[in-house]
Design a protein around this motif. Structure first.
Motif, PDB file in Angstrom:
ATOM      1  N   PRO A  36       0.801  -1.236   0.000  1.00 40.02           N
ATOM      2  CA  PRO A  36       0.000   0.000   0.000  1.00 40.02           C
ATOM      3  C   PRO A  36       0.831   1.283   0.000  1.00 40.02           C
ATOM      4  N   VAL A  37       2.071   1.218   0.493  1.00 43.87           N
ATOM      5  CA  VAL A  37       2.937   2.405   0.510  1.00 43.87           C
ATOM      6  C   VAL A  37       4.238   2.064  -0.213  1.00 43.87           C
ATOM      7  N   ALA A  38       4.491   2.730  -1.327  1.00 45.87           N
ATOM      8  CA  ALA A  38       5.723   2.527  -2.083  1.00 45.87           C
ATOM      9  C   ALA A  38       6.802   3.450  -1.528  1.00 45.87           C
ATOM     10  N   ARG A  39       8.026   2.923  -1.401  1.00 43.46           N
ATOM     11  CA  ARG A  39       9.121   3.690  -0.804  1.00 43.46           C
ATOM     12  C   ARG A  39      10.226   3.916  -1.840  1.00 43.46           C
ATOM     13  N   ILE A  40      10.620   5.175  -2.003  1.00 38.36           N
ATOM     14  CA  ILE A  40      11.639   5.512  -2.988  1.00 38.36           C
ATOM     15  C   ILE A  40      12.586   6.570  -2.437  1.00 38.36           C
ATOM     16  N   TYR A  41      13.869   6.353  -2.689  1.00 32.31           N
ATOM     17  CA  TYR A  41      14.907   7.330  -2.325  1.00 32.31           C
ATOM     18  C   TYR A  41      15.628   7.735  -3.596  1.00 32.31           C
ATOM     19  N   VAL A  42      15.699   9.045  -3.844  1.00 35.21           N
ATOM     20  CA  VAL A  42      16.396   9.562  -5.015  1.00 35.21           C
ATOM     21  C   VAL A  42      17.478  10.533  -4.555  1.00 35.21           C
ATOM     22  N   CYS A  43      18.687  10.321  -5.035  1.00 34.31           N
ATOM     23  CA  CYS A  43      19.801  11.182  -4.637  1.00 34.31           C
ATOM     24  C   CYS A  43      19.638  12.571  -5.236  1.00 34.31           C
ATOM     25  N   VAL A  79      11.741  10.156  -0.599  1.00 31.60           N
ATOM     26  CA  VAL A  79      12.765  10.871   0.162  1.00 31.60           C
ATOM     27  C   VAL A  79      13.874  11.312  -0.794  1.00 31.60           C
ATOM     28  N   GLN A  80      14.313  12.542  -0.628  1.00 32.60           N
ATOM     29  CA  GLN A  80      15.418  13.068  -1.438  1.00 32.60           C
ATOM     30  C   GLN A  80      16.332  13.879  -0.535  1.00 32.60           C
ATOM     31  N   ASN A  81      17.614  13.825  -0.822  1.00 30.19           N
ATOM     32  CA  ASN A  81      18.590  14.579  -0.031  1.00 30.19           C
ATOM     33  C   ASN A  81      19.101  15.787  -0.796  1.00 30.19           C
ATOM     34  N   VAL A  82      19.842  16.620  -0.115  1.00 30.10           N
ATOM     35  CA  VAL A  82      20.627  17.695  -0.718  1.00 30.10           C
ATOM     36  C   VAL A  82      22.030  17.595  -0.129  1.00 30.10           C
ATOM     37  N   THR A  83      23.033  17.412  -0.967  1.00 36.61           N
ATOM     38  CA  THR A  83      24.412  17.315  -0.474  1.00 36.61           C
ATOM     39  C   THR A  83      24.951  18.728  -0.290  1.00 36.61           C
ATOM     40  N   ASP A  84      24.532  19.362   0.804  1.00 44.06           N
ATOM     41  CA  ASP A  84      24.857  20.767   1.014  1.00 44.06           C
ATOM     42  C   ASP A  84      26.161  20.973   1.766  1.00 44.06           C
ATOM     43  N   ALA A 215      31.427  13.652  17.989  1.00 40.58           N
ATOM     44  CA  ALA A 215      31.500  12.820  19.205  1.00 40.58           C
ATOM     45  C   ALA A 215      32.843  12.102  19.248  1.00 40.58           C
ATOM     46  N   SER A 216      32.843  10.772  19.340  1.00 42.86           N
ATOM     47  CA  SER A 216      34.118  10.045  19.453  1.00 42.86           C
ATOM     48  C   SER A 216      34.942  10.089  18.172  1.00 42.86           C
ATOM     49  N   LEU A 217      34.345  10.546  17.073  1.00 46.93           N
ATOM     50  CA  LEU A 217      35.079  10.646  15.813  1.00 46.93           C
ATOM     51  C   LEU A 217      35.929  11.905  15.747  1.00 46.93           C
ATOM     52  N   GLY A 218      35.666  12.856  16.630  1.00 44.04           N
ATOM     53  CA  GLY A 218      36.335  14.148  16.554  1.00 44.04           C
ATOM     54  C   GLY A 218      35.608  15.060  15.578  1.00 44.04           C
ATOM     55  N   ARG A 219      36.049  16.310  15.507  1.00 46.94           N
ATOM     56  CA  ARG A 219      35.417  17.254  14.596  1.00 46.94           C
ATOM     57  C   ARG A 219      35.709  16.875  13.146  1.00 46.94           C
ATOM     58  N   GLY A 220      34.723  17.123  12.285  1.00 47.34           N
ATOM     59  CA  GLY A 220      34.911  16.800  10.881  1.00 47.34           C
ATOM     60  C   GLY A 220      33.604  16.941  10.132  1.00 47.34           C
ATOM     61  N   ARG A 221      33.508  16.249   9.004  1.00 50.83           N
ATOM     62  CA  ARG A 221      32.277  16.256   8.215  1.00 50.83           C
ATOM     63  C   ARG A 221      32.104  14.905   7.534  1.00 50.83           C
ATOM     64  N   PRO A 222      30.875  14.577   7.161  1.00 53.67           N
ATOM     65  CA  PRO A 222      30.604  13.224   6.663  1.00 53.67           C
ATOM     66  C   PRO A 222      31.078  13.012   5.231  1.00 53.67           C
ATOM     67  N   GLY A 223      31.335  11.740   4.918  1.00 54.44           N
ATOM     68  CA  GLY A 223      31.570  11.347   3.543  1.00 54.44           C
ATOM     69  C   GLY A 223      30.274  11.378   2.755  1.00 54.44           C
ATOM     70  N   TRP A 224      30.415  11.273   1.451  1.00 54.68           N
ATOM     71  CA  TRP A 224      29.282  11.422   0.543  1.00 54.68           C
ATOM     72  C   TRP A 224      28.271  10.289   0.690  1.00 54.68           C
ATOM     73  N   HIS A 225      28.736   9.047   0.734  1.00 58.31           N
ATOM     74  CA  HIS A 225      27.824   7.902   0.665  1.00 58.31           C
ATOM     75  C   HIS A 225      27.038   7.702   1.958  1.00 58.31           C
ATOM     76  N   ILE A 226      27.700   7.875   3.092  1.00 54.80           N
ATOM     77  CA  ILE A 226      27.035   7.632   4.372  1.00 54.80           C
ATOM     78  C   ILE A 226      25.907   8.633   4.608  1.00 54.80           C
ATOM     79  N   GLU A 227      26.010   9.811   3.991  1.00 47.47           N
ATOM     80  CA  GLU A 227      24.936  10.820   4.096  1.00 47.47           C
ATOM     81  C   GLU A 227      23.605  10.247   3.622  1.00 47.47           C
ATOM     82  N   CYS A 228      23.598   9.673   2.423  1.00 47.12           N
ATOM     83  CA  CYS A 228      22.353   9.140   1.877  1.00 47.12           C
ATOM     84  C   CYS A 228      21.871   7.925   2.656  1.00 47.12           C
TER      85      CYS A 228
END
Length: 409
Positions: A36-43, A79-84, A215-228
């Motif tokens: 009944p509910v279709a799920r789609i993720y588009v980059c 669902v759609q993301n923005v790689t901002d 947190a335990s990773l220290g300051r930084g920013r995420p990689g591209w793939h793990i974001e999505c």
């Protein structure tokens, strides 16, 4: 982050057919039966050059997926993301002397305007990478603590060997993967990596670049793939129906994202179907931000081109095909739009029920929009040649073109 307003979808008589679509992972057509509910993720976009015709072609393809599902009386959870935050955005901001966040906000706003003008259905959740960071950090920590990730000079990398199903999305061999990794944001030649293909999950803070508490990773920013992955798992869960994007995302982005999710959950696959749109060229070369050979939706709109004609130009090509944008492509779309609008403007016409079913059949068969357009062309030609006596037919055709193709006549 907010999406854009939805255009109303007219109701049609009858009901649509289940979608049969090409799955990159298997190389075959698969029939999707989402329930009944279709799920789609588009980059989504990296917002520093939006919206060019390649973007528009990709989002048009997945707008059609939604419309086919909605015509079967299903709900759609899109669902759609923005790689901002990413290197290309920072590089463009530095080149132009702009604040990176202001550039991202400006281009994202323009993208929303273009999507609204093109009558693309909005996602239920429209999530920026920056706002997703609080959910990304725990996933990276989990992968590290499970031995599926490791640290290298403060950065954290995913170990592709931790996923036994790595490679099943693209089907590429290691040599091809390494070449594409180098071309598409990877660093296969960095010393110290366990495998040259291992992608970065968390980049430690660099001087002069934005960073966040990890947190335990220290300051930084995420990689591209793990974001999505973080956004998709949070809003859709594993085993959603369609992972979508352009064909240039098959590797490394969708391959790596699938492996991240599979290593995190122990489940396979991340998505039931991996669906990819073809590339759009200009003057013999693929449109790309790096080459600067771009045709922008906003520029066409500013020049007075009807957005419905832009959309018809996209629909004239099968979503999986690579094709070239030309002035003739646009002129053909403008002419077609004029013929259709003239045909539905009359008080009556040839019966339309068979046309609606033909459109449904074409779109359910791997989104064959050129076949759907050809069917409407035939109805419009018949209307032009000898008209008809069905008073409701022009209205039915107009509503079908709007509901199934997103083109307002």
């Amino acid at each position: 982050m907010h999406a854009w307003p939805a255009s109303e979808i007219p109701a049609l008589p009858g009901q649509g057919r289940d979608l049969r679509i090409h799955d990159t992972a298997t190389g075959a057509l698969v029939t999707l039966d989402p329930g009944p509910v279709a799920r789609i993720y588009v980059c989504g976009i990296t917002p520093y050059d939006a919206t060019h015709m390649g973007h528009a072609a990709t989002y048009n393809a997945f707008d059609l997926v939604q419309r086919v599902w909605l015509d079967t009386q299903r709900q759609v959870h899109y669902v759609q993301n923005v790689t901002d935050i990413d290197d290309p955005l920072l590089e463009r901001a530095q080149r132009d002397g702009l604040d990176w966040s202001a550039l991202a906000e400006k281009e994202t706003a323009l993208f929303r305007e273009d999507m609204t003008a093109l009558r693309m259905l909005p996602p239920r959740h429209y999530i920026g990478a920056v706002e997703a960071i609080p959910g990304i950090v725990p996933l990276v920590e989990r992968l590290r603590d499970a031995g599926a990730a490791y640290e290298l000079e403060g950065d954290v990398y995913f170990s592709v060997e931790s996923d036994p199903n790595f490679g099943k999305v693209s089907g590429l061999d290691a040599t091809a993967m390494r070449l594409l990794s180098a071309e598409r944001g990877g660093d296969p030649d960095r010393p110290g990596k366990k495998n040259p293909l291992d992608p970065m999950l968390w980049m430690a803070a660099r001087e002069g670049e934005p960073s966040w508490d990890g947190a335990s990773l220290g300051r930084g920013r995420p990689g591209w793939h793990i974001e999505c992955v973080a956004i998709a798992l949070d809003h859709l869960g594993m085993g959603f129906d369609v992972q979508g994007g352009g064909s240039d995302l098959v590797f490394p982005h969708h391959e790596m994202g699938a492996s991240h999710a599979q290593a995190l959950t122990g489940e396979f696959p991340m998505a039931k179907a991996y669906v990819h749109a073809g590339m759009v060229a200009l003057d013999g070369e693929k449109m790309s931000k790096s080459k600067g050979n771009l045709v922008f939706v906003s520029k066409l709109r500013h020049d007075g081109v009807d957005p419905a004609a832009i959309r018809l130009a996209l629909l004239a090509h099968h979503y999986r095909a690579d094709w070239e944008w030309t002035d003739q492509v646009l002129q053909d779309a403008v002419d077609r739009l004029g013929r259709w609008r003239a045909a539905v403007s009359r008080p009556d016409g040839p019966p339309a029920e068979a046309l609606v079913e033909e459109m449904r059949q074409a779109l359910a068969a791997d989104l064959d929009s050129p076949a759907a357009l050809a069917a409407i062309d035939r109805w419009a030609a018949l209307q032009d040649e000898r008209g008809g006596t069905d008073e409701g037919a022009p209205g039915v055709v107009s509503r079908a073109v709007d509901a199934l193709l997103g083109v307002a006549l």
